[in-house]
Scaffold this active site. Structure first.
Site, mmCIF file in Angstrom:
data_model
loop_
_atom_site.group_PDB
_atom_site.id
_atom_site.type_symbol
_atom_site.label_atom_id
_atom_site.label_comp_id
_atom_site.label_asym_id
_atom_site.label_seq_id
_atom_site.Cartn_x
_atom_site.Cartn_y
_atom_site.Cartn_z
ATOM 1 N N GLY A 281 0.839 -1.187 0.000
ATOM 2 C CA GLY A 281 0.000 0.000 0.000
ATOM 3 C C GLY A 281 0.873 1.235 0.000
ATOM 4 O O GLY A 281 0.799 2.085 -0.880
ATOM 5 N N CYS A 353 -4.892 21.127 20.416
ATOM 6 C CA CYS A 353 -4.637 21.398 21.827
ATOM 7 C C CYS A 353 -4.141 20.135 22.535
ATOM 8 O O CYS A 353 -4.817 19.568 23.396
ATOM 9 C CB CYS A 353 -5.909 21.926 22.481
ATOM 10 S SG CYS A 353 -5.636 22.588 24.129
ATOM 11 N N TYR A 382 -1.360 6.680 4.267
ATOM 12 C CA TYR A 382 -1.696 6.826 5.679
ATOM 13 C C TYR A 382 -1.678 8.294 6.097
ATOM 14 O O TYR A 382 -1.257 8.623 7.203
ATOM 15 C CB TYR A 382 -0.761 5.968 6.544
ATOM 16 C CG TYR A 382 -0.762 4.536 6.101
ATOM 17 C CD1 TYR A 382 -1.868 3.732 6.331
ATOM 18 C CD2 TYR A 382 0.302 4.000 5.380
ATOM 19 C CE1 TYR A 382 -1.906 2.421 5.871
ATOM 20 C CE2 TYR A 382 0.272 2.688 4.915
ATOM 21 C CZ TYR A 382 -0.834 1.913 5.170
ATOM 22 O OH TYR A 382 -0.867 0.624 4.711
#
Length: 426
Positions: A281, A353, A382
């Site tokens: 992949g 955050c 990814y």
């Protein structure tokens, strides 16, 4: 464009007839950019790995599921897998037919297994439990079983998918139980597969695991080998992420030569005439993608210089999840070059955050400033597929640089209204 740090993409004409600054202005940031030519080249690298009859490449859609890219991959002759109803939907949207899709099951519900069967797919199971569940749904049908060869490889413990410390696959010592379930449900073992892990850069481990799987195939009980249609060796083909350090590539020529010898010799010895598949992949998609973002703030906390960007781990999670390294490029408008300075250690962070929202830690890079556009290399695999709406940030847009050099939007940026679309009772 002021060439602050862009020699790699310049050498490839990655952005075609555009500049990264133009693309950032036109489509906004964060922005995923894909290059069609590089994607096709990587597909061809793999398709020509060996000329053995029946050899094929099964692209792992989890790496990047954009249908525009999947259509290109299909044009280059690859088949695909699916691990969920969503991936199956994307495969079919891109034009793949049932005979071009394998369903790689991993702890799927009966409903998901039934969905795959309803689409006419060969399903791979990776546990006795899943084999039993599929048998109840598909009595008298075909099945593929994923075995764990006991050999793992990868750049991080979280991406090693074989060996003792992983959830994947059936260990060979369970072979009697596998065939007892096959007999109980009158199923035919049509394929076997494995996957040792992700991002190997030397061929030895992969070839060793391939030999283990072939030995397992040859030792199957009764006449099971004669009924096998597919032997899938899995993937994990690595790419050099450290472009500016001239990290060497995986030697595909050596891998192909040795793989061809292994497959051809084994097929001659056993009479096997079915398909051999590999399952990459990352190698297909990673290098065709660059993630663009902007620098919005710089500051010093003590002796540490922080470069604040819109590239939070909601956009690219690999560095935060796997400690992954991605090379960076820096683009700046002509005439805006800062006074000459020595490179400095800088930590590039995002706008989430969380203290772990770090894209690149303590990197020796040209001094960055507000307004710079950054390019995160090798973000095609990814990247977007693992993005999220954390902090209610919107998913970015995706753009394809086509073979003729022009840019085409292949996914629009999410709107605020998209964030609320799934809520009820508003």
């Amino acid at each position: 464009m002021s060439d602050i740090r862009s020699t790699y993409t310049d050498s490839l004409n990655f952005y075609g007839s555009h500049t990264p600054l133009e693309l950032a202005e036109t489509y906004g940031t964060p922005l995923y950019i894909y290059n069609e030519g590089i994607l096709r080249e990587r597909c061809r690298d793999l398709m020509t790995l060996t000329s053995h009859p029946g050899f094929g490449v099964n692209y792992s859609v989890k790496a990047n599921a954009n249908p525009a890219l999947l259509r290109i991959i299909r044009q280059e002759g690859l088949v695909v897998d699916a691990m969920s109803p969503g991936e199956l939907f994307m495969d079919e949207l891109a034009g793949f037919t049932a005979g071009e899709i394998l369903y790689i099951s991993n702890n799927n519900s009966p409903e998901e297994l039934q969905n795959a069967l309803a689409h006419g797919l060969l399903v791979s199971v990776d546990s006795l439990s899943q084999l039993d569940a599929l048998g109840r749904l598909n009595r008298g049908g075909k099945v593929m079983v994923r075995f764990n060869p006991g050999i793992g490889a990868g750049h991080h413990a979280k991406v090693i998918t074989a060996g003792k410390e992983t959830k994947f696959g059936v260990t060979p010592d369970k072979m009697d139980e596998v065939f007892a379930l096959l007999a109980e449900h009158r199923m035919t073992l049509a394929g076997i597969n494995q996957h040792i892990g992700s991002l190997f850069m030397e061929p030895d481990g992969y070839l060793e695991a391939a030999a283990v799987l072939l030995h397992l195939a040859q030792s199957l009980p009764g006449n099971a080998l004669e009924k096998l249609e597919i032997i899938d060796f899995g993937g994990g083909f690595g790419i050099p992420y450290r472009k500016y350090e001239q990290q060497p590539r995986l030697d595909l020529a050596e891998l192909g030569r040795r793989l061809h010898e292994l497959l051809s010799g084994w097929a001659r010895k056993t009479g096997y005439a079915g398909r051999f598949l590999i399952e990459p992949g990352r190698y297909v998609a990673a290098e065709c993608g660059v993630l663009l973002g902007r620098v919005h703030a710089v500051k010093n906390n003590g002796d540490k210089r922080y470069v604040g960007t819109d590239l939070g781990f909601n956009v690219l999670v690999r560095p935060a999840m796997y400690d992954s390294f991605h090379d960076l490029e820096i683009y700046r408008r002509p005439g805006e070059r800062a006074p000459s300075q020595e490179p400095q250690l800088q930590t590039v962070v995002g706008n989430i955050c969380e203290s772990g929202d770090i894209l690149a830690k303590d990197r020796l890079l040209p001094v960055m400033r507000e307004g710079d556009v950054l390019g995160v290399l090798d973000a095609g695999a990814y990247g977007f597929v693992m993005a999220s709406n954390y902090n209610q940030r919107r998913l970015p847009a995706e753009v394809l640089i086509q073979s003729n050099g022009t840019a085409r939007l292949i996914r629009r940026r999410e709107t605020l209204e998209d964030l609320a679309r799934g809520f009820a009772g508003l």
